[in-house]
Structure formats: structure tokens, C-alpha cells
Design a protein around this motif. Structure first.
Motif, PDB file in Angstrom:
ATOM      1  N   VAL A  43      40.097  42.700  51.741  1.00 24.91           N
ATOM      2  CA  VAL A  43      39.768  43.174  50.622  1.00 24.91           C
ATOM      3  C   VAL A  43      40.632  43.662  49.717  1.00 24.91           C
ATOM      4  O   VAL A  43      41.594  44.144  50.137  1.00 24.91           O
ATOM      5  CB  VAL A  43      38.848  44.486  51.046  1.00 24.91           C
ATOM      6  N   CYS A  44      40.619  43.125  48.360  1.00 29.39           N
ATOM      7  CA  CYS A  44      41.475  43.396  47.338  1.00 29.39           C
ATOM      8  C   CYS A  44      41.546  44.865  47.078  1.00 29.39           C
ATOM      9  O   CYS A  44      40.699  45.472  46.885  1.00 29.39           O
ATOM     10  CB  CYS A  44      41.053  42.779  46.019  1.00 29.39           C
ATOM     11  N   PRO A  45      42.838  45.493  47.121  1.00 30.76           N
ATOM     12  CA  PRO A  45      42.838  47.035  46.889  1.00 30.76           C
ATOM     13  C   PRO A  45      42.363  47.446  45.576  1.00 30.76           C
ATOM     14  O   PRO A  45      42.245  48.630  45.214  1.00 30.76           O
ATOM     15  CB  PRO A  45      44.157  47.396  47.284  1.00 30.76           C
ATOM     16  N   HIS A  46      42.569  46.591  44.531  1.00 31.03           N
ATOM     17  CA  HIS A  46      42.148  46.928  43.145  1.00 31.03           C
ATOM     18  C   HIS A  46      40.713  46.609  42.831  1.00 31.03           C
ATOM     19  O   HIS A  46      39.985  47.486  42.347  1.00 31.03           O
ATOM     20  CB  HIS A  46      43.191  46.214  42.377  1.00 31.03           C
ATOM     21  N   ALA A  47      39.990  45.642  43.254  1.00 31.03           N
ATOM     22  CA  ALA A  47      38.850  45.225  42.741  1.00 31.03           C
ATOM     23  C   ALA A  47      37.837  45.225  43.858  1.00 31.03           C
ATOM     24  O   ALA A  47      36.619  45.014  43.605  1.00 31.03           O
ATOM     25  CB  ALA A  47      38.774  43.690  42.110  1.00 31.03           C
ATOM     26  N   MET A  48      38.203  45.470  45.099  1.00 30.30           N
ATOM     27  CA  MET A  48      37.221  45.400  46.303  1.00 30.30           C
ATOM     28  C   MET A  48      36.552  44.129  46.422  1.00 30.30           C
ATOM     29  O   MET A  48      35.449  44.250  46.927  1.00 30.30           O
ATOM     30  CB  MET A  48      36.285  46.599  46.254  1.00 30.30           C
ATOM     31  N   ALA A  49      37.240  43.107  45.957  1.00 26.25           N
ATOM     32  CA  ALA A  49      36.620  41.619  46.320  1.00 26.25           C
ATOM     33  C   ALA A  49      37.128  41.195  47.482  1.00 26.25           C
ATOM     34  O   ALA A  49      38.331  41.488  47.847  1.00 26.25           O
ATOM     35  CB  ALA A  49      36.827  40.878  45.166  1.00 26.25           C
ATOM     36  N   LEU A  50      36.399  40.118  48.131  1.00 28.08           N
ATOM     37  CA  LEU A  50      36.974  39.205  49.368  1.00 28.08           C
ATOM     38  C   LEU A  50      37.802  38.381  48.955  1.00 28.08           C
ATOM     39  O   LEU A  50      37.673  37.420  47.964  1.00 28.08           O
ATOM     40  CB  LEU A  50      35.890  38.763  50.078  1.00 28.08           C
ATOM     41  N   LEU A  51      39.307  38.522  49.327  1.00 31.90           N
ATOM     42  CA  LEU A  51      40.267  37.717  49.006  1.00 31.90           C
ATOM     43  C   LEU A  51      40.027  36.148  49.429  1.00 31.90           C
ATOM     44  O   LEU A  51      40.428  35.253  48.932  1.00 31.90           O
ATOM     45  CB  LEU A  51      41.606  38.113  49.172  1.00 31.90           C
ATOM     46  N   THR A  52      39.415  36.190  50.557  1.00 30.47           N
ATOM     47  CA  THR A  52      39.131  34.766  51.128  1.00 30.47           C
ATOM     48  C   THR A  52      38.302  33.793  50.263  1.00 30.47           C
ATOM     49  O   THR A  52      38.145  32.753  50.469  1.00 30.47           O
ATOM     50  CB  THR A  52      38.545  34.798  52.480  1.00 30.47           C
ATOM     51  N   GLN A  53      37.442  34.473  49.038  1.00 30.76           N
ATOM     52  CA  GLN A  53      36.721  33.974  48.345  1.00 30.76           C
ATOM     53  C   GLN A  53      37.617  33.624  46.836  1.00 30.76           C
ATOM     54  O   GLN A  53      37.155  33.241  46.037  1.00 30.76           O
ATOM     55  CB  GLN A  53      35.642  34.521  47.679  1.00 30.76           C
ATOM     56  N   GLY A  54      38.908  34.074  47.022  1.00 31.96           N
ATOM     57  CA  GLY A  54      39.503  33.811  45.681  1.00 31.96           C
ATOM     58  C   GLY A  54      40.291  32.331  45.925  1.00 31.96           C
ATOM     59  O   GLY A  54      39.937  31.531  46.591  1.00 31.96           O
ATOM     60  N   PHE A  55      41.537  32.406  44.939  1.00 33.16           N
ATOM     61  CA  PHE A  55      42.070  31.067  44.812  1.00 33.16           C
ATOM     62  C   PHE A  55      43.627  30.896  45.645  1.00 33.16           C
ATOM     63  O   PHE A  55      44.290  31.805  45.402  1.00 33.16           O
ATOM     64  CB  PHE A  55      42.330  30.919  43.338  1.00 33.16           C
ATOM     65  N   VAL A  56      43.391  30.038  46.408  1.00 32.52           N
ATOM     66  CA  VAL A  56      44.769  29.971  47.251  1.00 32.52           C
ATOM     67  C   VAL A  56      45.501  28.631  46.944  1.00 32.52           C
ATOM     68  O   VAL A  56      45.108  27.745  46.662  1.00 32.52           O
ATOM     69  CB  VAL A  56      44.167  29.564  48.889  1.00 32.52           C
ATOM     70  N   ASP A  57      47.170  29.037  46.791  1.00 28.37           N
ATOM     71  CA  ASP A  57      48.003  28.084  46.347  1.00 28.37           C
ATOM     72  C   ASP A  57      49.136  28.297  47.244  1.00 28.37           C
ATOM     73  O   ASP A  57      49.837  29.273  47.080  1.00 28.37           O
ATOM     74  CB  ASP A  57      48.316  28.225  44.954  1.00 28.37           C
ATOM     75  N   GLY A  58      49.429  27.557  48.298  1.00 30.46           N
ATOM     76  CA  GLY A  58      50.515  27.716  49.160  1.00 30.46           C
ATOM     77  C   GLY A  58      50.263  29.033  49.938  1.00 30.46           C
ATOM     78  O   GLY A  58      49.221  29.282  50.569  1.00 30.46           O
TER      79      GLY A  58
END
Length: 106
Positions: A43-58
Motif C-alpha cells: 500500500v502506497c503511504p501517500h495515495a493508499m493505492a496497491l503498488l502491485t497494480q503500479g508500473f514495474v521497471d527493474g
């Protein structure tokens, strides 16, 4: 007594496809970087979004709701919206089973 908790199977995690997992109330993201697995808060501490749904690069993941970027190998906040670092957790693979210890790394 062991604190290691199974959260999935090794084949569920790929370089660009992290695994979202839960240990009790703790939401975790399991990431593969250079063949090794890393576990951080999901969980992102700023926006409370799931980071596993974010953009992964390396070794970096970007929050899907804003531009905060974190290093998944350490949990360190790298750039973007100001917020705290993510907590990182020990992770291991035993007989292709991914296990996480819910005690944060220092």
C-alpha cells in the motif's frame, strides 16, 4: 515457533508481474529482481493505492495513482510525491513455496 508464512508459489512471480499477498492485516507485494524475490508493503503511504497494480521497471515500482517511485529491493522512496519509505520484509522460497516473515527488515 516460526514466523514464516506461505503466501504463494514461485511461478506466480515474474519480473514484470508481482504477487499481491496478505499476512494477517499486512498487505505485501512480492517482486522479482534479477532472479531474487523481495517483499515490501503493497500500500502506497501517500495515495493508499496497491503498488502491485503500479508500473514495474527493474527494481522500481511507481504508484498507479501518482508519481511516487519506490525501490522494491529496499522499500526506499526514490522520487515523486513526498512520502515515507516502504517497510521491507524477509522472503524465502521453500520447495517452490514463497514464505514471508512479517517482521520488517532493519
Amino acid at each position: 515457533m516460526s514466523n514464516w508464512t506461505p503466501v504463494g508459489h514461485r511461478e506466480q512471480v515474474e519480473t514484470d508481474n508481482p504477487l499481491a499477498a496478505e499476512v494477517g492485516e499486512l498487505k505485501l507485494g512480492i517482486y522479482e529482481v534479477d532472479g531474487e524475490l523481495h517483499a515490501v508493503e503493497d500500500v502506497c503511504p501517500h495515495a493508499m493505492a496497491l503498488l502491485t497494480q503500479g508500473f514495474v521497471d527493474g527494481c522500481e515500482v511507481e504508484c498507479p495513482l501518482h508519481n511516487a517511485v519506490f525501490d522494491v529491493t529496499t522499500g526506499k522512496h526514490l522520487r515523486g510525491e513526498p512520502c515515507r519509505d516502504l517497510r521491507a520484509f524477509p522472503v524465502r522460497v521453500v520447495d517452490s513455496r514463497i514464505e514471508v516473515c512479517p517482521v520488517p527488515l532493519d
